[in-house]
Write a protein that holds these residues in place. Sequence first.
Motif, PDB file in Angstrom:
ATOM      1  N   VAL A 159       0.827  -1.206   0.000  1.00 45.55           N
ATOM      2  CA  VAL A 159       0.000   0.000   0.000  1.00 45.55           C
ATOM      3  C   VAL A 159       0.861   1.256   0.000  1.00 45.55           C
ATOM      4  O   VAL A 159       0.412   2.319  -0.458  1.00 45.55           O
ATOM      5  N   ALA A 160       2.104   1.143   0.504  1.00 40.75           N
ATOM      6  CA  ALA A 160       3.023   2.281   0.498  1.00 40.75           C
ATOM      7  C   ALA A 160       3.794   2.397  -0.816  1.00 40.75           C
ATOM      8  O   ALA A 160       4.589   3.310  -0.992  1.00 40.75           O
ATOM      9  N   ARG A 161       3.569   1.456  -1.733  1.00 37.72           N
ATOM     10  CA  ARG A 161       4.251   1.426  -3.029  1.00 37.72           C
ATOM     11  C   ARG A 161       5.754   1.257  -2.840  1.00 37.72           C
ATOM     12  O   ARG A 161       6.560   1.894  -3.528  1.00 37.72           O
ATOM     13  N   ASN A 162       6.126   0.369  -1.954  1.00 39.18           N
ATOM     14  CA  ASN A 162       7.524   0.073  -1.696  1.00 39.18           C
ATOM     15  C   ASN A 162       7.909  -1.281  -2.270  1.00 39.18           C
ATOM     16  O   ASN A 162       7.053  -2.105  -2.603  1.00 39.18           O
ATOM     17  N   CYS A 163       9.206  -1.492  -2.368  1.00 39.60           N
ATOM     18  CA  CYS A 163       9.783  -2.813  -2.646  1.00 39.60           C
ATOM     19  C   CYS A 163       9.492  -3.343  -4.046  1.00 39.60           C
ATOM     20  O   CYS A 163       9.754  -4.515  -4.336  1.00 39.60           O
ATOM     21  N   GLY A 164       8.901  -2.529  -4.907  1.00 44.55           N
ATOM     22  CA  GLY A 164       8.561  -3.017  -6.234  1.00 44.55           C
ATOM     23  C   GLY A 164       7.318  -3.890  -6.263  1.00 44.55           C
ATOM     24  O   GLY A 164       7.000  -4.496  -7.289  1.00 44.55           O
ATOM     25  N   TYR A 165       6.603  -3.977  -5.122  1.00 43.51           N
ATOM     26  CA  TYR A 165       5.400  -4.797  -5.072  1.00 43.51           C
ATOM     27  C   TYR A 165       4.286  -4.148  -5.890  1.00 43.51           C
ATOM     28  O   TYR A 165       4.169  -2.918  -5.954  1.00 43.51           O
ATOM     29  N   ALA A 166       3.426  -4.986  -6.467  1.00 43.18           N
ATOM     30  CA  ALA A 166       2.315  -4.493  -7.274  1.00 43.18           C
ATOM     31  C   ALA A 166       1.066  -5.287  -6.953  1.00 43.18           C
ATOM     32  O   ALA A 166       1.123  -6.447  -6.513  1.00 43.18           O
ATOM     33  N   TRP A 167      -0.077  -4.674  -7.204  1.00 42.76           N
ATOM     34  CA  TRP A 167      -1.360  -5.338  -6.967  1.00 42.76           C
ATOM     35  C   TRP A 167      -1.592  -6.493  -7.950  1.00 42.76           C
ATOM     36  O   TRP A 167      -2.494  -7.306  -7.738  1.00 42.76           O
ATOM     37  N   THR A 168      -0.781  -6.556  -8.962  1.00 40.58           N
ATOM     38  CA  THR A 168      -0.889  -7.659  -9.926  1.00 40.58           C
ATOM     39  C   THR A 168       0.071  -8.795  -9.614  1.00 40.58           C
ATOM     40  O   THR A 168       0.160  -9.757 -10.385  1.00 40.58           O
ATOM     41  N   ASP A 169       0.795  -8.723  -8.489  1.00 42.67           N
ATOM     42  CA  ASP A 169       1.668  -9.829  -8.095  1.00 42.67           C
ATOM     43  C   ASP A 169       0.831 -11.094  -7.887  1.00 42.67           C
ATOM     44  O   ASP A 169      -0.316 -11.017  -7.435  1.00 42.67           O
ATOM     45  N   PRO A 170       1.383 -12.259  -8.173  1.00 42.46           N
ATOM     46  CA  PRO A 170       0.602 -13.501  -8.080  1.00 42.46           C
ATOM     47  C   PRO A 170      -0.042 -13.755  -6.724  1.00 42.46           C
ATOM     48  O   PRO A 170      -1.186 -14.217  -6.655  1.00 42.46           O
ATOM     49  N   ASP A 171       0.659 -13.440  -5.624  1.00 42.56           N
ATOM     50  CA  ASP A 171       0.079 -13.728  -4.318  1.00 42.56           C
ATOM     51  C   ASP A 171      -1.043 -12.752  -3.964  1.00 42.56           C
ATOM     52  O   ASP A 171      -1.907 -13.052  -3.136  1.00 42.56           O
ATOM     53  N   VAL A 172      -1.056 -11.572  -4.593  1.00 42.88           N
ATOM     54  CA  VAL A 172      -2.153 -10.622  -4.398  1.00 42.88           C
ATOM     55  C   VAL A 172      -3.363 -11.044  -5.221  1.00 42.88           C
ATOM     56  O   VAL A 172      -4.498 -11.071  -4.735  1.00 42.88           O
ATOM     57  N   VAL A 173      -3.107 -11.403  -6.480  1.00 45.53           N
ATOM     58  CA  VAL A 173      -4.191 -11.883  -7.339  1.00 45.53           C
ATOM     59  C   VAL A 173      -4.814 -13.151  -6.752  1.00 45.53           C
ATOM     60  O   VAL A 173      -6.022 -13.383  -6.863  1.00 45.53           O
ATOM     61  N   ALA A 174      -3.992 -13.959  -6.079  1.00 46.80           N
ATOM     62  CA  ALA A 174      -4.505 -15.191  -5.459  1.00 46.80           C
ATOM     63  C   ALA A 174      -5.580 -14.877  -4.426  1.00 46.80           C
ATOM     64  O   ALA A 174      -6.569 -15.612  -4.302  1.00 46.80           O
ATOM     65  N   ALA A 175      -5.391 -13.793  -3.670  1.00 45.81           N
ATOM     66  CA  ALA A 175      -6.405 -13.395  -2.688  1.00 45.81           C
ATOM     67  C   ALA A 175      -7.696 -12.993  -3.387  1.00 45.81           C
ATOM     68  O   ALA A 175      -8.797 -13.369  -2.957  1.00 45.81           O
ATOM     69  N   ALA A 176      -7.570 -12.226  -4.468  1.00 47.30           N
ATOM     70  CA  ALA A 176      -8.750 -11.822  -5.232  1.00 47.30           C
ATOM     71  C   ALA A 176      -9.449 -13.042  -5.824  1.00 47.30           C
ATOM     72  O   ALA A 176     -10.685 -13.098  -5.898  1.00 47.30           O
ATOM     73  N   GLN A 177      -8.657 -14.047  -6.233  1.00 47.43           N
ATOM     74  CA  GLN A 177      -9.236 -15.248  -6.831  1.00 47.43           C
ATOM     75  C   GLN A 177      -9.999 -16.071  -5.792  1.00 47.43           C
ATOM     76  O   GLN A 177     -11.078 -16.618  -6.085  1.00 47.43           O
ATOM     77  N   LEU A 178      -9.483 -16.156  -4.575  1.00 44.93           N
ATOM     78  CA  LEU A 178     -10.180 -16.903  -3.528  1.00 44.93           C
ATOM     79  C   LEU A 178     -11.552 -16.291  -3.239  1.00 44.93           C
ATOM     80  O   LEU A 178     -12.540 -17.001  -3.035  1.00 44.93           O
ATOM     81  N   TYR A 179     -11.597 -14.962  -3.229  1.00 48.32           N
ATOM     82  CA  TYR A 179     -12.875 -14.267  -3.044  1.00 48.32           C
ATOM     83  C   TYR A 179     -13.792 -14.519  -4.236  1.00 48.32           C
ATOM     84  O   TYR A 179     -14.980 -14.841  -4.069  1.00 48.32           O
ATOM     85  N   THR A 180     -13.252 -14.397  -5.440  1.00 46.57           N
ATOM     86  CA  THR A 180     -14.044 -14.609  -6.648  1.00 46.57           C
ATOM     87  C   THR A 180     -14.586 -16.030  -6.711  1.00 46.57           C
ATOM     88  O   THR A 180     -15.729 -16.266  -7.134  1.00 46.57           O
ATOM     89  N   ASP A 181     -13.781 -16.994  -6.280  1.00 45.87           N
ATOM     90  CA  ASP A 181     -14.212 -18.396  -6.296  1.00 45.87           C
ATOM     91  C   ASP A 181     -15.452 -18.621  -5.431  1.00 45.87           C
ATOM     92  O   ASP A 181     -16.327 -19.426  -5.789  1.00 45.87           O
ATOM     93  N   LEU A 182     -15.528 -17.937  -4.296  1.00 43.99           N
ATOM     94  CA  LEU A 182     -16.706 -18.095  -3.441  1.00 43.99           C
ATOM     95  C   LEU A 182     -17.973 -17.685  -4.178  1.00 43.99           C
ATOM     96  O   LEU A 182     -19.028 -18.315  -4.034  1.00 43.99           O
ATOM     97  N   SER A 183     -17.851 -16.635  -4.978  1.00 48.74           N
ATOM     98  CA  SER A 183     -18.995 -16.188  -5.780  1.00 48.74           C
ATOM     99  C   SER A 183     -19.289 -17.165  -6.911  1.00 48.74           C
ATOM    100  O   SER A 183     -20.433 -17.588  -7.112  1.00 48.74           O
ATOM    101  N   ASP A 184     -18.246 -17.550  -7.623  1.00 46.65           N
ATOM    102  CA  ASP A 184     -18.434 -18.430  -8.781  1.00 46.65           C
ATOM    103  C   ASP A 184     -19.002 -19.794  -8.381  1.00 46.65           C
ATOM    104  O   ASP A 184     -19.741 -20.417  -9.151  1.00 46.65           O
ATOM    105  N   GLN A 185     -18.649 -20.269  -7.191  1.00 45.35           N
ATOM    106  CA  GLN A 185     -19.123 -21.568  -6.736  1.00 45.35           C
ATOM    107  C   GLN A 185     -20.534 -21.505  -6.141  1.00 45.35           C
ATOM    108  O   GLN A 185     -21.091 -22.534  -5.760  1.00 45.35           O
ATOM    109  N   GLY A 186     -21.093 -20.314  -6.063  1.00 45.59           N
ATOM    110  CA  GLY A 186     -22.450 -20.170  -5.543  1.00 45.59           C
ATOM    111  C   GLY A 186     -22.551 -20.293  -4.041  1.00 45.59           C
ATOM    112  O   GLY A 186     -23.601 -20.684  -3.517  1.00 45.59           O
ATOM    113  N   TYR A 187     -21.487 -19.915  -3.327  1.00 41.90           N
ATOM    114  CA  TYR A 187     -21.489 -20.060  -1.875  1.00 41.90           C
ATOM    115  C   TYR A 187     -22.058 -18.830  -1.160  1.00 41.90           C
ATOM    116  O   TYR A 187     -22.394 -18.900   0.027  1.00 41.90           O
TER     117      TYR A 187
END
Length: 445
Positions: free
Chosen positions: A225-253
């Motif tokens: 969030v501080a835009r440090n270390c070269g980290y980006a919101w598109t990093d795989p471990d960040v997208v993984a969090a978004a995917q876990l949330y999306t999966d709950l919706s896609d699975q009808g939970y």
Amino acid sequence: MKNLRISTVAVSAAAVLALTACSGGVKASESTGPVVLNYWSEDDSGPPLATDTALVDEFNKTHTDIQIKFRSVSNESFFTVMRNAFTANNPPEIFQHEGDNNLFQFVREDQVLPITDWWGKPGNGDRFTPGAPAASVTYDGQVYGVPLRIDTTNEIYYNRVILKDAGIDPTAFTTWGDFLGAFAQLKAQGITPIAFGNSEGWPGSQWFYDFLAKTAGADKVNQLVARNCGYAWTDPDVVAAAQLYTDLSDQGYFSAGKSSDDSNTAQSTFLSGKAAFFGFGSWFIPSISEAPNPGDYGMVAFPAVAGGRGSATDGLINAGGLAVSKAADTPAKLAAALTFLDWVSQPKQQEEYVKIGAISATSEANDPALQDPLTSQVIAEQIKPSTGSFPFIEHVTPKAVGEDAIWQGSVAVLTGQATAQSWMQSVEDAAAAEHPTVTLKENCS
């Protein structure tokens, strides 16, 4: 944001020294009438509002030279109302905040009075829990308010009766896979797994934050969030969090009104026995305590996610409280405001919030004998053993990132208008526009 600077008398907290009696108390006024202060809160219902009202009434009865005029504003519109009030040069003298940039947005516009001198006196600043609470009100070396309540979002509440009938024991869950298995089992039995309403956007963001704490880890989130270390919101471990949330919706939970219902509707869905689980913050505990059948509900914390950087004890911990605006534009008003902040943050008054399920930032107020069992569970399992924490991300990022991209993106994935990847790309684009350069710092991994 436009310049919201208002034309008021610039009063330093040091001005109250001239009004301090030998006993160490703060005398509010030398006039014959009471000093009248406005206090606005986002507690708009239930035990928190009732407790606010009762304490203000008690203060007014015991401090006849000060009168607090209390106003409750809808939780959903509170900070829009506050921004409009500052723009119109008509804010309250005392206002509730949720810490960090939720407070500092007004500090940067020179709208809030520092209380650093008061904080530094023995028995004042040191009454609060160290760490996140103190940091939530400290900006550029100055203290701008007091923390009063600690909130977490790492909770998943459950209905004991529904799960027992379904043959599910949530207390035995150790992995996220255990939760997914239970959701699938419930759905197969025709039971809604998760009560959810995300029309406002922020409930979805909190599911995302909880997953992000596990997939990326709290240390990385703070650097991200501080835009440090070269980290980006598109990093795989960040997208993984978004995917876990999306999966709950896609699975009808999620419940049927996932994108159209608001958070209050989702709470009602859960408390009326129409869903087995409900992911929400610790501030939901008072609602359970006043439900007709509070014993029907339990709570488990988000577990670690397989392959994630974060541990089970990484999570969001936020501290909010009260601050004094520059509408307290005389020494008497400032002294009166500090008197109220000092009084309401004392253990005796804070214990009233602890009794209804809140976690107080005033350390001594958190008496286990007064706590709801669920509150004690949050403290024991999440706060005390915390290995890393971050505040609400919308409080430490620009509005374009936290509220616009993250909140609204959490709705878009529910309606099929975004994927986890495109959602995080929109967040990265917004963050890059606000911070075109990335700063490298130590402790990056």
